[in-house]
Motif scaffolding. Structure first.
Motif, PDB file in Angstrom:
ATOM      1  N   TYR A   1      23.621  53.945  40.588  1.00 45.32           N
ATOM      2  CA  TYR A   1      23.956  52.332  40.066  1.00 45.32           C
ATOM      3  C   TYR A   1      23.827  52.253  38.890  1.00 45.32           C
ATOM      4  CZ  TYR A   1      19.451  50.918  40.659  1.00 45.32           C
ATOM      5  OH  TYR A   1      17.974  50.691  40.791  1.00 45.32           O
ATOM      6  N   LEU A   2      24.474  51.191  38.291  1.00 47.44           N
ATOM      7  CA  LEU A   2      24.172  50.828  37.216  1.00 47.44           C
ATOM      8  C   LEU A   2      24.133  49.091  37.021  1.00 47.44           C
ATOM      9  CD1 LEU A   2      26.778  49.782  35.230  1.00 47.44           C
ATOM     10  CD2 LEU A   2      26.805  52.257  34.901  1.00 47.44           C
ATOM     11  N   LEU A   3      23.460  48.392  36.164  1.00 48.40           N
ATOM     12  CA  LEU A   3      23.446  46.918  36.130  1.00 48.40           C
ATOM     13  C   LEU A   3      23.912  46.565  34.721  1.00 48.40           C
ATOM     14  CD1 LEU A   3      19.819  46.176  37.030  1.00 48.40           C
ATOM     15  CD2 LEU A   3      21.673  46.481  38.800  1.00 48.40           C
ATOM     16  N   PHE A   4      25.178  45.580  34.812  1.00 49.02           N
ATOM     17  CA  PHE A   4      25.662  45.116  33.698  1.00 49.02           C
ATOM     18  C   PHE A   4      25.779  43.816  33.587  1.00 49.02           C
ATOM     19  CE2 PHE A   4      28.944  46.025  36.398  1.00 49.02           C
ATOM     20  CZ  PHE A   4      30.018  44.841  36.438  1.00 49.02           C
ATOM     21  N   SER A   5      25.945  42.772  32.525  1.00 44.60           N
ATOM     22  CA  SER A   5      25.659  41.468  32.424  1.00 44.60           C
ATOM     23  C   SER A   5      26.796  40.602  32.804  1.00 44.60           C
ATOM     24  CB  SER A   5      24.635  41.230  31.220  1.00 44.60           C
ATOM     25  OG  SER A   5      25.578  41.524  30.133  1.00 44.60           O
ATOM     26  N   SER A   6      27.926  41.138  32.980  1.00 43.85           N
ATOM     27  CA  SER A   6      28.971  40.287  32.704  1.00 43.85           C
ATOM     28  C   SER A   6      30.185  40.476  33.930  1.00 43.85           C
ATOM     29  CB  SER A   6      29.795  40.417  31.225  1.00 43.85           C
ATOM     30  OG  SER A   6      30.091  41.718  30.986  1.00 43.85           O
ATOM     31  N   PHE A   7      29.762  40.275  35.016  1.00 46.44           N
ATOM     32  CA  PHE A   7      30.604  40.482  36.271  1.00 46.44           C
ATOM     33  C   PHE A   7      31.951  39.638  35.988  1.00 46.44           C
ATOM     34  CE2 PHE A   7      32.124  39.665  40.457  1.00 46.44           C
ATOM     35  CZ  PHE A   7      32.346  40.615  40.970  1.00 46.44           C
ATOM     36  N   GLN A   8      31.860  38.383  35.513  1.00 51.67           N
ATOM     37  CA  GLN A   8      32.872  37.467  35.502  1.00 51.67           C
ATOM     38  C   GLN A   8      34.054  38.059  34.460  1.00 51.67           C
ATOM     39  OE1 GLN A   8      33.221  34.991  37.672  1.00 51.67           O
ATOM     40  NE2 GLN A   8      35.360  34.770  36.872  1.00 51.67           N
ATOM     41  N   GLU A   9      33.316  38.644  33.311  1.00 53.38           N
ATOM     42  CA  GLU A   9      34.241  39.250  32.253  1.00 53.38           C
ATOM     43  C   GLU A   9      35.029  40.492  32.860  1.00 53.38           C
ATOM     44  OE1 GLU A   9      33.649  41.279  27.858  1.00 53.38           O
ATOM     45  OE2 GLU A   9      31.919  40.186  28.822  1.00 53.38           O
ATOM     46  N   PHE A  10      34.288  41.332  33.772  1.00 46.64           N
ATOM     47  CA  PHE A  10      34.934  42.499  34.231  1.00 46.64           C
ATOM     48  C   PHE A  10      36.233  41.951  35.349  1.00 46.64           C
ATOM     49  CE2 PHE A  10      35.060  44.685  38.376  1.00 46.64           C
ATOM     50  CZ  PHE A  10      35.706  45.817  37.979  1.00 46.64           C
ATOM     51  N   ILE A  11      35.853  40.919  35.909  1.00 46.06           N
ATOM     52  CA  ILE A  11      36.998  40.288  36.810  1.00 46.06           C
ATOM     53  C   ILE A  11      38.137  39.774  36.077  1.00 46.06           C
ATOM     54  CG2 ILE A  11      37.377  38.551  38.429  1.00 46.06           C
ATOM     55  CD1 ILE A  11      35.772  40.770  39.760  1.00 46.06           C
ATOM     56  N   ASN A  12      37.932  38.994  34.927  1.00 41.64           N
ATOM     57  CA  ASN A  12      38.935  38.721  33.984  1.00 41.64           C
ATOM     58  C   ASN A  12      39.910  39.872  33.004  1.00 41.64           C
ATOM     59  OD1 ASN A  12      38.559  36.288  35.234  1.00 41.64           O
ATOM     60  ND2 ASN A  12      36.997  35.879  33.567  1.00 41.64           N
ATOM     61  N   SER A  13      39.046  40.934  33.122  1.00 42.42           N
ATOM     62  CA  SER A  13      39.423  41.915  32.039  1.00 42.42           C
ATOM     63  C   SER A  13      40.798  42.565  32.623  1.00 42.42           C
ATOM     64  CB  SER A  13      38.444  42.915  31.804  1.00 42.42           C
ATOM     65  OG  SER A  13      38.952  43.997  31.190  1.00 42.42           O
ATOM     66  N   PRO A  14      41.752  42.576  31.894  1.00 45.52           N
ATOM     67  CA  PRO A  14      43.170  43.154  32.236  1.00 45.52           C
ATOM     68  C   PRO A  14      42.907  44.779  32.318  1.00 45.52           C
ATOM     69  CG  PRO A  14      43.094  42.824  29.943  1.00 45.52           C
ATOM     70  CD  PRO A  14      42.039  42.095  30.488  1.00 45.52           C
ATOM     71  N   GLU A  15      41.884  45.303  31.499  1.00 44.83           N
ATOM     72  CA  GLU A  15      41.537  46.794  31.505  1.00 44.83           C
ATOM     73  C   GLU A  15      40.348  47.006  32.201  1.00 44.83           C
ATOM     74  OE1 GLU A  15      43.688  49.164  30.526  1.00 44.83           O
ATOM     75  OE2 GLU A  15      45.131  47.917  30.006  1.00 44.83           O
ATOM     76  N   LYS A  16      40.235  46.944  33.401  1.00 45.42           N
ATOM     77  CA  LYS A  16      38.917  47.095  34.244  1.00 45.42           C
ATOM     78  C   LYS A  16      38.609  48.773  33.820  1.00 45.42           C
ATOM     79  CE  LYS A  16      39.488  43.504  37.555  1.00 45.42           C
ATOM     80  NZ  LYS A  16      40.487  43.063  36.925  1.00 45.42           N
ATOM     81  N   ALA A  17      39.223  49.643  33.803  1.00 42.72           N
ATOM     82  CA  ALA A  17      38.660  50.985  33.707  1.00 42.72           C
ATOM     83  C   ALA A  17      38.103  51.307  32.316  1.00 42.72           C
ATOM     84  CB  ALA A  17      40.140  51.989  33.482  1.00 42.72           C
ATOM     85  N   GLU A  18      38.612  50.699  31.421  1.00 41.25           N
ATOM     86  CA  GLU A  18      38.035  50.705  30.039  1.00 41.25           C
ATOM     87  C   GLU A  18      36.791  49.884  29.861  1.00 41.25           C
ATOM     88  OE1 GLU A  18      38.961  52.427  27.480  1.00 41.25           O
ATOM     89  OE2 GLU A  18      40.538  53.443  28.634  1.00 41.25           O
ATOM     90  N   PHE A  19      36.949  48.852  30.606  1.00 40.12           N
ATOM     91  CA  PHE A  19      35.681  47.925  30.697  1.00 40.12           C
ATOM     92  C   PHE A  19      34.375  48.647  31.261  1.00 40.12           C
ATOM     93  CE2 PHE A  19      32.651  44.890  32.733  1.00 40.12           C
ATOM     94  CZ  PHE A  19      32.505  44.139  31.685  1.00 40.12           C
ATOM     95  N   MET A  20      34.628  49.144  32.439  1.00 35.13           N
ATOM     96  CA  MET A  20      33.722  50.022  33.076  1.00 35.13           C
ATOM     97  C   MET A  20      33.244  51.557  32.255  1.00 35.13           C
ATOM     98  SD  MET A  20      32.746  48.594  35.731  1.00 35.13           S
ATOM     99  CE  MET A  20      31.625  49.707  36.061  1.00 35.13           C
TER     100      MET A  20
END
Length: 322
Positions: free
Chosen positions: A174-193
C-alpha cells in the motif's frame, strides 16, 4: 672699550628676550604636532578595523546565504481536509476486500463472521494502470479514502481475504498519497496513480496479523516555492487468533489507519541573514571611514600649515637676529 662693553651688555638681554618666546612657541607647536600624529595613527587604526568589519560582514552574509537554517513548525488541525483528503492505494493482488468501516475513539468492535464479506462503508475506487518503472506490467490498485476527523480519533478498519497462495510469505502493498479528492476529479486516473507511485514510498502489511498504522503528515517547502508532501508512520502488529471451527488454508489480512496527532509538520529552509541589517551596518562603517578620512585629511593640512608658519617665524627670527 668701556662703551663697547656697555653696549653689548644692553643688547644681549634684548636678543635673549627676543629668542626665548619663539622657542616656547616651538615647544607648544611640537606637542601639538605629536598629538596630531598620534590621533592620525589612531584614526588609521580605526579605519583598518572598519575595513576588516566590512570584509567580515560580507563574508558572514555570503555564508548564511549558502547555508540556510532548517525551520520546523507545527499547525494544529481538527480535520485532515487539506490538501484534498488522504488517499490509500492498496495492491491486493489475488486478495479480496471483505469489509471497510470507519470507527471512532480507537474502538474496534469484535469481528463478526471473519473471512466472510461484510459492509464496505468507505469511498473506494478500482483502477488498472501500467507499472511506471517497467511500462509493461499491469497493476491493479484499490484506492480508499483515509480517515479525516482527528479530534474524534477516526480510524479506517479494513479486512482482506486471500483464498490461497503458492508463495512462502503473503503481504499486501500500500501507499499513502495526500489528494484523494484530486484523484476522484482527475480525468486521467491511471496517469495520476503512476505519478503517485513514482513520488511516494510504499509499505506492506502481512497476513494473519492486525497491523495498526498511525500516520503523520510532513510538508516540505522547496527553494523554488513548491511544496512536497511526505507521510511518516508508526506501525504496531498484533497476532490474529483464528477461532473459526474448520481448519482453513486461506489467509486473512487486517489493517487499521489512524492519524497519530492533530499536527501538520511544515519544514522549510530559512535564510537568517537579513540584508537590511547588513546594509545598515555597512552604511555605518562607511560613514565612519569617510569621517576618519576627512579628519586625517584636515589633520595633515593643519600640520603642514603649522609647519609652514613655524618655518616662516623661524626665518623671521633668524633675519632679526642677523
Amino acid at each position: 672699550m668701556e662703551d663697547h662693553e656697555d653696549t653689548s651688555s644692553v643688547i644681549l638681554p634684548e636678543s635673549e628676550l627676543g629668542t626665548s618666546a619663539p622657542y616656547l612657541r616651538f615647544s607648544k607647536t611640537c606637542l601639538k604636532n605629536v598629538f596630531s600624529v598620534i590621533l592620525l595613527f589612531i584614526y588609521l587604526l580605526l579605519m583598518a578595523v572598519a575595513v576588516f568589519l566590512v570584509y567580515q560582514t560580507i563574508t558572514d552574509f555570503r555564508e548564511k546565504l549558502k547555508h540556510p537554517v532548517m525551520s520546523v513548525s507545527y499547525k494544529e488541525v481538527s480535520l485532515y481536509d487539506a490538501p484534498g483528503k488522504t488517499g490509500i492505494a492498496f495492491y491486493p493482488g489475488k486478495a479480496r476486500l471483505l469489509s471497510c468501516k470507519h470507527h471512532y475513539y480507537d474502538h474496534i468492535p469484535p469481528l463478526i463472521n471473519p473471512g466472510q464479506p461484510g459492509d464496505i462503508e468507505c469511498s473506494t475506487q478500482r483502477i488498472n494502470y501500467t507499472d511506471p518503472f517497467t511500462n509493461q506490467t499491469m497493476k491493479y490498485a484499490l484506492v480508499v479514502q483515509g480517515p479525516r476527523d482527528v479530534k474524534k480519533k477516526e480510524l479506517v478498519f479494513l479486512q482482506f481475504h486471500l483464498n490461497g497462495t503458492d508463495q512462502d510469505f503473503s503481504a499486501i502493498d500500500y501507499l499513502l498519497f495526500s489528494s484523494f479528492q484530486e484523484f476522484i476529479n482527475s480525468p486521467e486516473k491511471a496517469e495520476f496513480m503512476k505519478d503517485c507511485e513514482s513520488s511516494y514510498s510504499s509499505w506492506k502489511f502481512s497476513g494473519g496479523f492486525r497491523t495498526w498504522v498511525k500516520m503523520s503528515l510532513v510538508k516540505t517547502k522547496e527553494e523554488d516555492g513548491s511544496e512536497t508532501v511526505e507521510f511518516k508512520q508508526e506501525t504496531s502488529v498484533v497476532n490474529y487468533i483464528d477461532q473459526r471451527t474448520k481448519p482453513r488454508s486461506d489467509q486473512l489480512f487486517f489493517v487499521v489507519f489512524e492519524w497519530k496527532d492533530p499536527f501538520i509538520q511544515t519544514v522549510q529552509d530559512i535564510i537568517t541573514a537579513n540584508p537590511w541589517n547588513m546594509i545598515a551596518l555597512l552604511c555605518g562603517i562607511f560613514l565612519a571611514l569617510f569621517k576618519a578620512a576627512d579628519f586625517a585629511k584636515l589633520s595633515v593640512k593643519w600640520m603642514i600649515k603649522i609647519r609652514k608658519r613655524h618655518l616662516k617665524r623661524r626665518s623671521q627670527v633668524m633675519n632679526h637676529i642677523s
